[in-house]
Design a protein around this motif. Structure first.
Motif, short mmCIF file in Angstrom:
data_model
loop_
_atom_site.label_atom_id
_atom_site.label_comp_id
_atom_site.label_asym_id
_atom_site.label_seq_id
_atom_site.Cartn_x
_atom_site.Cartn_y
_atom_site.Cartn_z
N ILE A 97 -3.90 -16.15 -30.08
CA ILE A 97 -3.35 -16.14 -31.44
C ILE A 97 -1.85 -15.92 -31.32
O ILE A 97 -1.40 -14.98 -30.65
N VAL A 98 -1.12 -16.81 -31.93
CA VAL A 98 0.35 -16.72 -31.87
C VAL A 98 0.85 -16.29 -33.25
O VAL A 98 0.41 -16.82 -34.26
N ILE A 99 1.77 -15.32 -33.24
CA ILE A 99 2.40 -14.91 -34.50
C ILE A 99 3.84 -15.44 -34.43
O ILE A 99 4.73 -14.79 -33.87
N PRO A 100 4.07 -16.64 -34.97
CA PRO A 100 5.39 -17.26 -34.79
C PRO A 100 6.48 -16.52 -35.55
O PRO A 100 6.21 -15.85 -36.55
N ASP A 101 7.72 -16.66 -35.03
CA ASP A 101 8.85 -16.05 -35.73
C ASP A 101 9.85 -17.09 -36.23
O ASP A 101 10.81 -16.75 -36.93
N GLN A 102 9.65 -18.36 -35.84
CA GLN A 102 10.57 -19.41 -36.29
C GLN A 102 9.79 -20.69 -36.59
O GLN A 102 8.63 -20.83 -36.17
N ILE A 103 10.45 -21.58 -37.31
CA ILE A 103 9.85 -22.88 -37.67
C ILE A 103 10.88 -23.98 -37.45
O ILE A 103 12.06 -23.79 -37.74
N ILE A 104 10.42 -25.11 -36.93
CA ILE A 104 11.21 -26.34 -37.08
C ILE A 104 10.32 -27.31 -37.87
O ILE A 104 9.16 -27.53 -37.52
N ASP A 105 10.91 -27.83 -38.94
CA ASP A 105 10.13 -28.65 -39.87
C ASP A 105 10.33 -30.14 -39.56
O ASP A 105 11.42 -30.66 -39.74
N TYR A 106 9.28 -30.77 -39.09
CA TYR A 106 9.32 -32.21 -38.83
C TYR A 106 8.52 -32.97 -39.88
O TYR A 106 8.27 -34.16 -39.72
N THR A 107 8.09 -32.30 -40.92
CA THR A 107 7.25 -32.99 -41.92
C THR A 107 8.11 -33.92 -42.78
O THR A 107 9.32 -33.72 -42.94
N ALA A 108 7.45 -34.93 -43.32
CA ALA A 108 8.14 -35.85 -44.24
C ALA A 108 7.16 -36.12 -45.38
O ALA A 108 5.96 -35.92 -45.23
N ASP A 143 18.71 -24.46 -63.35
CA ASP A 143 19.69 -23.85 -62.44
C ASP A 143 19.09 -23.82 -61.06
O ASP A 143 17.94 -23.42 -60.90
N HIS A 144 19.83 -24.23 -60.07
CA HIS A 144 19.26 -24.29 -58.72
C HIS A 144 19.68 -23.10 -57.90
O HIS A 144 20.79 -22.62 -58.00
N HIS A 145 18.74 -22.64 -57.07
CA HIS A 145 18.99 -21.48 -56.24
C HIS A 145 18.79 -21.87 -54.79
O HIS A 145 17.77 -22.45 -54.44
N LEU A 146 19.75 -21.54 -53.95
CA LEU A 146 19.58 -21.78 -52.53
C LEU A 146 18.90 -20.55 -51.95
O LEU A 146 19.29 -19.43 -52.24
N ILE A 147 17.87 -20.76 -51.16
CA ILE A 147 17.17 -19.60 -50.59
C ILE A 147 17.57 -19.44 -49.12
O ILE A 147 17.76 -20.42 -48.42
N ASP A 148 17.69 -18.19 -48.71
CA ASP A 148 17.91 -17.92 -47.28
C ASP A 148 16.58 -18.11 -46.57
O ASP A 148 15.56 -17.59 -47.00
N PHE A 149 16.63 -18.88 -45.48
CA PHE A 149 15.39 -19.15 -44.74
C PHE A 149 15.65 -18.98 -43.24
O PHE A 149 14.95 -19.57 -42.41
N SER A 150 16.66 -18.16 -42.91
CA SER A 150 17.03 -17.96 -41.50
C SER A 150 15.82 -17.48 -40.71
O SER A 150 15.57 -17.91 -39.60
N TYR A 151 15.12 -16.53 -41.30
CA TYR A 151 13.93 -15.95 -40.66
C TYR A 151 12.75 -16.27 -41.57
O TYR A 151 12.48 -15.56 -42.52
N PRO A 152 12.06 -17.40 -41.32
CA PRO A 152 11.09 -17.91 -42.30
C PRO A 152 9.86 -17.03 -42.48
O PRO A 152 9.20 -17.09 -43.52
N TYR A 153 9.54 -16.24 -41.46
CA TYR A 153 8.35 -15.37 -41.57
C TYR A 153 8.81 -13.93 -41.78
O TYR A 153 9.79 -13.49 -41.16
N SER A 196 0.40 -27.07 -41.06
CA SER A 196 0.17 -26.36 -42.33
C SER A 196 1.25 -25.38 -42.78
O SER A 196 1.32 -25.07 -43.97
N SER A 197 2.08 -24.90 -41.88
CA SER A 197 2.94 -23.80 -42.32
C SER A 197 4.15 -24.25 -43.12
O SER A 197 4.85 -23.43 -43.72
N MET A 198 4.38 -25.57 -43.14
CA MET A 198 5.43 -26.10 -44.02
C MET A 198 4.83 -27.17 -44.92
O MET A 198 4.07 -28.00 -44.41
N PRO A 199 5.14 -27.10 -46.21
CA PRO A 199 6.15 -26.28 -46.86
C PRO A 199 5.66 -24.90 -47.31
O PRO A 199 6.38 -24.21 -48.03
N GLU A 200 4.44 -24.51 -46.89
CA GLU A 200 3.86 -23.25 -47.41
C GLU A 200 4.84 -22.07 -47.31
O GLU A 200 5.03 -21.31 -48.27
N ALA A 201 5.44 -21.93 -46.11
CA ALA A 201 6.33 -20.78 -45.88
C ALA A 201 7.54 -20.82 -46.81
O ALA A 201 7.95 -19.79 -47.35
N ALA A 202 8.11 -22.02 -46.99
CA ALA A 202 9.32 -22.13 -47.81
C ALA A 202 9.00 -21.90 -49.29
O ALA A 202 9.80 -21.29 -50.02
#
Ligand code: HPA
Length: 246
Positions: free
Chosen positions: A99-110, A123-133, A186-192
């Motif tokens: 079981i891996v508990i990831p700490d980062q993501i690279i999103d290759y989904t389209a 109104d649009h809000h930019l979210i910080d996603f430096s540390y996605p988990y 599965s973890s994207m876009p769920e995490a974002a």
């Protein structure tokens, strides 16, 4: 009000040890979630459970309504999500069954609807996603896994792939060069989406195969069955141990 949610992945449409109190099909502005939310208790802790692929595991990762699932959980008061899913192992450090508990993501989904910020008039809000988990939740999962005696890898980069097909060997080589240790769908876009709604989110990745080119020959998905059932048992032991500490 329920604060903790568990999103079950492939092979996990029902949670052991969950005393079910009620089921509710929650309506969202984004359509229907994958199935009714299940409200209940694990070891005396209130949780709400949703099966990402539906009750019959009939919704493949690229067709999941991630916006509806995460919105539905947030709308019933969920503040923390533990998501579970299967992955292929890229890094040698990660073995089948771990079981891996990831700490980062690279999103290759389209072609996935990846944001609630889709209306040009708002109104649009930019979210910080430096540390996605969420790190506090990650640490709880790592401690829970250790205390349950589960084989755990306490970090890693999740390469999020579109599916439904698995990757080519060249795609996995590229992911490896990019620094991905595991690959899943599965973890994207769920995490974002969780981050946009201010919900803490961590992922529990069950390694069920060596990623393309990392094992012997082609990937035989018919051999996943036993890896999935063993891996999901470990994931549930980890969950039971973690939930009581939250
Ligand atoms: N690739 C993408 N998703 C997966 C894999 C894989 O090898 N194994 C389980 N989910």
């Amino acid at each position: 009000m329920t604060k903790l949610a568990i999103i079950g992945g492939t092979g996990l449409s029902r949670l052991d040890g969950l005393t079910v109190e009620r089921r509710e099909m929650v309506k969202t502005p984004y359509g229907a979630p994958s199935c009714p939310l299940v409200f209940g208790e694990i070891n005396g802790v209130q949780v709400v459970f949703v099966s990402r692929h539906g009750n019959r595991q009939s919704i493949p990762a690229h067709l999941v309504n991630y916006c509806a699932n995460v919105w539905a959980l947030h709308s019933v008061g969920v503040e923390r999500i533990i998501a579970i899913g299967v992955v292929g192992a890229i890094d040698d450090e990660c073995n089948i069954g771990d079981i891996v508990i990831p700490d980062q993501i690279i999103d290759y989904t389209a072609d996935r609807s990846g944001s609630y910020e889709s209306d040009v008039s708002q109104d649009h809000h930019l979210i910080d996603f430096s540390y996605p988990y969420n790190d506090a939740l990650r640490q709880k999962l790592i401690e829970g896994g250790k205390s349950a005696g589960v084989s755990i890898v306490d970090h890693g980069t999740y390469g999020a792939s579109s599916g439904p097909r698995l990757e080519t060997v060249a795609e996995i080589r590229r992911m490896e060069r990019d620094g991905c240790s595991i690959v899943g769908m599965s973890s994207m876009p769920e995490a974002a989406l969780a981050r946009e709604l201010g919900v803490d989110y961590a992922f529990c990745a069950v390694a069920v195969n060596a990623a393309a080119g990392k094992g012997d020959g082609a990937i035989d998905v018919t051999q996943w069955k036993s890896a999935i059932s063993t891996g999901m048992k470990s994931a549930q032991q980890l969950l039971q141990a973690t939930v009581v500490s939250l």
